[in-house]
Scaffold this motif. Structure first.
Motif: not given
Length: 370
Positions: A235-249
């Motif tokens: 999640n931190s990497r997604a925030t820093e680099h503009g990646e899409v969050y991963r939600f599949d559980m």
């Protein structure tokens, strides 16, 4: 359900998304015990997380509440009034209990759990001599306490059903583990520490699952495991680099004598707030009045793959992802606006979303401000 209602165990797995459950390193599964159990039982790999924080998912898991787009519900003072399925089970004669290795003052979780009907709460005692690692007790310790509680319950009131929930902790950053755990990965690397924490959880989860299959499954006890959110490291990497969050559980269900045989259930997209309706159905109860979820095990003729599912992520709830049938839409309220992620557009510059998705979003955001 014919005869007495069965007991139930709910295990919420910290930072275990579908990718973590299925991850292999050098050809070896990182979580082989959990993967093996999932293969032998009912495995639903597309349960979309309510959010990217543990507290964000609890209203869904215990009260059937879909994600909110404008505030973290467990940050509100006073808390909203929640009706939870454990309270309904308590009214039906169940003993309800919750285990966690940390201090549940965090995000008012203790107050929330009491509100939804948990009668007995076991958490970290700051005066106890039990060692703490990172945020609290190690998973081995808490899984052992959960097992001992069930054994004692069976001895005292063998004919009384129970609902026992546990939220694991050791796979939460900073990934501190007991000193005697043999590490496979470089402890100076954050990713390596995360991998070791997942392997540690899997080992002790495997021991608990062996006990469950030997002692509780023959009694008809239902067991459900579900991840809470993708690892904070991602999640931190997604925030820093503009990646899409991963939600599949992942959701793994063992319901002796009541598991559907249809393998196509794996293709169903669900959400955290579907768990109450699903579990209540397995226990022989109707859904709660305020439950917004669906029973994930409905027969095909009552299930619609065209349903709307959405997730909300980020510290400031800045990212919303929406699934409608085959369409996957991203709403980034800080940077990228609204665009379609799938199906891939015919032209790179045309990422318009469908009118149905647009209409849903027009309703969702104002509704959540109320």
């Amino acid at each position: 359900v014919d005869g007495p209602h069965p007991s139930a165990i709910l295990l919420i797995l910290e930072s275990v998304a579908t990718e973590e459950l299925e991850l292999t390193i050098d050809g070896d599964a990182l979580m082989p015990q959990l993967a093996s159990f999932a293969e032998r039982h009912l495995y639903l790999p597309m349960i979309m997380a309510a959010g990217t924080k543990s507290g964000s998912v609890m209203p869904g898991l215990f009260a059937g509440m879909p994600p909110q787009t404008h505030e973290h519900l467990l940050h509100r003072v006073p808390l909203n009034s929640f009706q939870g399925f454990p309270g309904r089970l308590g009214e039906a004669g169940y003993r309800t209990v919750y285990f966690h290795g940390a201090d549940l003052n965090w995000e008012y979780q203790r107050a929330f759990l009491r509100m939804v009907g948990i009668q007995e709460i076991h958490e970290r005692d700051p005066l106890s001599s039990t060692p703490s690692y990172g945020w609290g007790y190690a998973d081995e310790e808490v899984l052992g306490r959960l097992r001992d509680w069930i054994v004692q319950h069976r001895m005292k009131v063998p004919d009384s059903p129970y609902f026992a929930a546990m939220f694991t902790l050791s796979s939460h950053d900073p990934y501190d583990l007991p000193e005697n755990w043999p590490r496979r990965f470089d402890p100076s690397d954050t990713r390596g520490r995360q991998y070791d924490s997942l392997a540690y959880l899997d080992h002790h989860l495997g021991r608990f699952l062996e006990w469950y299959e030997r002692e509780e499954a023959p009694r008809g006890t239902v067991l459900v495991m579900v991840g809470d959110h993708a690892p904070h490291l991602f999640n931190s990497r997604a925030t820093e680099h503009g990646e899409v969050y991963r939600f599949d559980m992942p959701m793994v269900i063992s319901a002796p004598g009541r598991e559907p045989e249809a393998s196509d259930l794996q293709g169903r997209r669900g959400a955290h707030h579907d768990l109450p309706a699903t579990l209540m159905s397995l226990l022989g109860f109707a859904p709660m009045r305020c439950d917004h979820g669906l029973d994930l095990l409905l027969p095909d003729h009552r299930w619609s793959d065209d349903r709307v599912v959405y997730s909300v992520g980020g510290e400031e709830l800045e990212e919303v992802q929406l699934w409608i049938g085959d369409e996957h839409v991203l709403v980034d309220r800080h940077f990228r606006g609204v665009r379609r992620l799938s199906p891939e557009p015919a032209e790179p510059d045309t990422r318009q979303i469908s009118k149905r998705a647009q209409r849903f979003l027009e309703i969702l955001f104002p509704l959540n401000r109320m």
